[in-house]
Design an enzyme around this catalytic site. Sequence first.
Site, PDB file in Angstrom:
ATOM      1  N   ASP A  87       0.861  -1.181   0.000  1.00 16.03           N
ATOM      2  CA  ASP A  87       0.000   0.000   0.000  1.00 16.03           C
ATOM      3  C   ASP A  87       0.896   1.228   0.000  1.00 16.03           C
ATOM      4  OD1 ASP A  87      -2.034  -1.802   0.217  1.00 16.03           O
ATOM      5  OD2 ASP A  87      -2.689  -1.202   2.213  1.00 16.03           O
ATOM      6  N   ASP A  98     -15.222  -3.723   0.006  1.00 14.23           N
ATOM      7  CA  ASP A  98     -14.730  -3.478   1.368  1.00 14.23           C
ATOM      8  C   ASP A  98     -15.934  -3.338   2.278  1.00 14.23           C
ATOM      9  OD1 ASP A  98     -12.149  -3.314   0.204  1.00 14.23           O
ATOM     10  OD2 ASP A  98     -12.534  -1.224  -0.306  1.00 14.23           O
TER      11      ASP A  98
END
Length: 267
Positions: A8, A130
């Site tokens: 990330d 998500d």
Amino acid sequence: MIILPAIDIKDGNCVRLFKGDFSTVEKVAADYMETAKGFEAAGASWIHMVDLDGAKEGRPVNQHIYEDVAAKTGLKVEVGGGIRNLETIDTYLKSGVERVILGSAALKNPQLVKDAVQKFGSRHIAVGIDAKNGMVATEGWLEESDTDYITLAKEMIAVGVEYFIVTDIAKDGTLSGVNLEQLKALRDATEGKCSIIASGGVHTIEDIRGCKELGLYGTICGKSIYKGTLDLRRPLLWRKECNAYVGKTNHSLSGCAQRQGGKGRKL
């Protein structure tokens, strides 16, 4: 099942968050290219990359990093974060990125997903779902919706989506184990019509075994690698050995485990 080590990116750095909270950002590696090449050397064939700045701002911010990894390693790159139009998808794919993840757009602009699948093919497009308490969150997990994660998956399957990255936000970055119950519910509800990649909570190789037992397509590993609770070489070697055994004998994963000594050989 494929194993996808994760990087990330925020402010150009390799970081991890705790439960998606941007205030908990922690730098976990010094250099993205060195880290990616390390994953490749360990035997990975895929890498999962997220533009955290892009997810928050709704546009690509660290695009050059993902294109750099695609160009300078042999890894297949899947990337998400801030992708909101066909032009960005096209740019990524032309640069060598293998698969693009649409997250917020899947809920807010499903026509974009449909158009992307039709234009670029289902193998190059994934939808990131998500979920927080089973409900879909968007915009870098900063906004919650009233849409159930299974409902969204079914809607996306209807427009041609094959690949889903499914994250339990409450598990992400916690090293507390994957939410197998949530993943199983999605697998059962979609009846084999999609390929599910588990994300969030992976702690040890046992989590990967659990995902494999569910018949999932892939598992993403992030903080567990950086914190040392999972040696990336172990699941990659285990996957290779089990796939070879299953291919030769037509046995299931349990057969592989039995061959390795009941509960599976520790690698």
